[in-house]
Design a protein around this motif. Sequence first.
Motif, PDB file in Angstrom:
ATOM      1  N   ILE A 130       2.848  -0.985  -0.413  1.00 14.75           N
ATOM      2  CA  ILE A 130       2.318  -2.325  -0.142  1.00 14.75           C
ATOM      3  C   ILE A 130       3.115  -3.374  -0.925  1.00 14.75           C
ATOM      4  CG2 ILE A 130       0.326  -3.826  -0.535  1.00 14.75           C
ATOM      5  CD1 ILE A 130      -1.443  -1.502   0.277  1.00 14.75           C
ATOM      6  N   ILE A 131       3.411  -3.043  -2.182  1.00 12.12           N
ATOM      7  CA  ILE A 131       4.186  -3.995  -2.987  1.00 12.12           C
ATOM      8  C   ILE A 131       5.576  -4.200  -2.387  1.00 12.12           C
ATOM      9  CG2 ILE A 131       5.333  -4.277  -5.208  1.00 12.12           C
ATOM     10  CD1 ILE A 131       2.870  -3.066  -6.495  1.00 12.12           C
ATOM     11  N   LEU A 132       6.211  -3.085  -1.999  1.00 13.82           N
ATOM     12  CA  LEU A 132       7.553  -3.221  -1.419  1.00 13.82           C
ATOM     13  C   LEU A 132       7.490  -4.001  -0.111  1.00 13.82           C
ATOM     14  CD1 LEU A 132       8.956   0.334  -2.168  1.00 13.82           C
ATOM     15  CD2 LEU A 132       9.594  -1.808  -3.254  1.00 13.82           C
ATOM     16  N   ALA A 159       5.263  -6.334   0.666  1.00 12.52           N
ATOM     17  CA  ALA A 159       5.055  -7.746   0.335  1.00 12.52           C
ATOM     18  C   ALA A 159       6.357  -8.363  -0.159  1.00 12.52           C
ATOM     19  CB  ALA A 159       3.975  -7.873  -0.734  1.00 12.52           C
ATOM     20  N   MET A 160       7.124  -7.557  -0.887  1.00 13.77           N
ATOM     21  CA  MET A 160       8.405  -8.039  -1.378  1.00 13.77           C
ATOM     22  C   MET A 160       9.360  -8.328  -0.219  1.00 13.77           C
ATOM     23  SD  MET A 160      11.140  -5.893  -3.472  1.00 13.77           S
ATOM     24  CE  MET A 160      12.171  -5.588  -2.069  1.00 13.77           C
ATOM     25  N   LEU A 170       2.485   1.252  -3.981  1.00 15.04           N
ATOM     26  CA  LEU A 170       3.923   0.993  -4.095  1.00 15.04           C
ATOM     27  C   LEU A 170       4.476   0.480  -2.775  1.00 15.04           C
ATOM     28  CD1 LEU A 170       6.226   1.182  -6.075  1.00 15.04           C
ATOM     29  CD2 LEU A 170       6.776   3.406  -5.140  1.00 15.04           C
TER      30      LEU A 170
END
Lengths: 517, 328
Positions: free
Chosen positions: A359-361, A363-364, A357
């Motif tokens: 990592i996704i945030l 990258a976002m 989560l």
Amino acid sequence: MSKSELNNNNTQQTEEVIALDDERRVKVLSPSMLVFKRFIRNKLAIVGTVFIVAMFIFSFIGGLISPYGEAEVFRHYEEMYKDYAAAKHNETYYFTEDANHKVPNPSVFNFKFVGAKTSGKTEFTVDEDKFTLEELGEKTYAIYSSTGDLVTVASTYFFDTAVEDFDVTLDFRFAAQKAIADKEESFTVGGNKYFVKTNEEENNIICNADSKELVFISDYIVNSAYNDIKLSFEEKSAIKEAIESGAETYEFDGNTFKIEKGMYETKIKGITKAYVNLSYASPSKEHWLGTDANGMDILTRLMYGGRVSLMIGFIVVIVETVLGVILGGISGYFGGVVDNIIMRIVDIFNCIPSTPLIIILGAMMDAMQIDPQIRMIYLMLILGFLGWPGVARLVRGQILSLREQEFMTATEATGISVSRRIFKHLVPNVIPQLIVICTMGLGGVILTESTLSFLGLGVKFPFASWGNIINAVSNVFVMTNYWFVWIPAGFCILITVLGFNFIGDGLRDAFDPKMKR
Amino acid sequence: MGKYILKRLLQCVVILFFVALVIYAIMRCLPTSYVESIARQRASLPGSKSYTEWLEQLNAVYGLDVGIVRGFFKWLKSAVVLDFGDSWYFNIPVLDKFKSVIWYSFVLGAVSFFLEIIIAIPLGIISAVKQYSKIDYAVTVFALIGISLPTFFFATLLKLIFSIKLGWFDLYGIVGRYYDQLSLGGKFLDMAKHYVLPTVTIVIVSIGSTMRYTRTNMLEVLNSDYIRTARAKGVPERKVISYHAFRNTLIPIVTIIGGSLPGLFSGALITETLFQIPGIGWVSYQAMVGGDIPFSMFYMIFIAVLTLVGTLLADILYAVVDPRVRVG
């Protein structure tokens, strides 16, 4: 901490028998003093404390002492070799032309000429015109038409003019070549007398009557890399001499040049000074740990990185503790439906995989190009928000058992308000466990933050963080050759996290009343 | 027991539903410009569909034009029949990609887990039996260093020493350069060689917690009444440790081992990424950084399921191993 309550009771009982000023009085230590004594008896905990204190001094005071700034870029003059000229030994025949004499159909002419020359013939035909060639000297031929007129002179030698307005005419060239071949010292063209000289490098130079150098003859092509710089005779002959002697460098006019031999031509490289970032400088007096890719002092970056990492660690732990204590306290005290709801939320949070989560945030946030400073705040909030369930679970468990004890009945009987009962009477009893879990948590948060920064998803440049300093190793060359860029940062993380774990471990033992020592 | 498991399973389903909802909501809250930029990026790839087509597909697949709740149920409807859509990053169905990479992760996880257990449990027991001795300190320091080591730093150190300085192993990858020319045995050895450094990294980094857990439990058992009784009866110390204490220590250990079995499939995200082991960890890292929502969504749900199954397994095992625990 039911034990500490017990201890207090015991003390009161003994006090009834022995007066406060009695000599035989047993030295009474408060529970916190006992904890402290047990803590300092633990060697590892002391080592951990030393580590953490050292890291704090390094990060917070070191940053003030360091003469450099966090993102101060160091630049220096670096000697760089730049193309200066190119030299080549000429093997191709060129035809001399002037305003009155042109070679007919040049490409065919050249082809036929070379063919005739290599097969040893003295005649060749171009477009049904016959031409004869006569050897004038070394690699020099004069070419006549069928009527006996001089058409051109073919040679691998060049006539470099030294004077702007001097044109090499065909007649001049022919006369000069003939003079050289016949080893005459002078010749006359168009009423002017010219002299042939030989310089040190055995190149022929043609001078006029005032012994002014007009033409320089050589079979070396030396071209300047710049249009606006014309190389002098001396320089060209110096280059030729250096190349033929096999030297690697030569000096001319006080400048040093480097010779790089290539397959087809020899490159002459001049040294120019460029003002560039001081990248990957080795450790030195000015930069104790060298500089990084951007020419910033690594030691100073480590100090500021430490500030960032420690600060993020503390803020995240504070956020998760506050959330955890409030929700866990409410859940444990009220029980029933509230407890059920909060504990199911905890279950859900436990199930959400935090690393993916984050990592996704991250990258976002990369995609949205969020300002690095705001990004850091988001990072802290996200980490804090994902970390509270553990704290909440611990607080709830403790409070569930504590609320059944007599002192809680007493608080109820005295009519203390609910919030006071939770936060003044229950929560302080959970604090020992809370301190342990927070200390260990600090290490964990620093690890998570550094991992994210290492992946380029956490703290971003220009801010330093131990993780993003190590990020340099994604370039294998840096990893192999510049250990001073990434190894110190790694040890900073290791020592800090280890310090927190040692302290947490020591505290857990110290708080444990069953501890033997 | 059957009733308990059924109850817990139902609970898990409910939790999973909400976890999926939360993850889906977070995914949907990502600004749309992000999805658009991904669509633009995808469209600019050679041989890809046009930007509008991608955007339409994204909107259709994820119901980005409908509300979060409706979109979620749409996703759920296909997810329950194990249809997780196509991965954007890899351009193949999510499940196909998953099937092709999961075993790399499983092997890595299983080997390191096995090594971890056979090293951690004996060391933990020794350090508990000889509490406050030099061995205990050494084991404690070793365990805590393992816990405190950043994975990426330790992996890089290993690479520097063993791949670059000593040249024993390759820096990256799962197979060597001449893999295709090797015999079957050679292929196996080649792959095994590439697993060495990642395994060492995982073992060292994760061994600490198991070791500490064993030590704490063993200490607790050693302080209990029945051990004192056994010693008072004159049972030899060796038998006290190996027979009475060890067997009781095993209860919580078996429980956590059982609980971490599903975790063998979850992959080691950082380690796999650093060593470029094409397991689920590295693949999903690429997917996540590449903004591949279907794959990320699948991976997160997969991890959530593994966590739930792990907890459930641990609880059931606890009841099975320890007859004192009554379920209900």
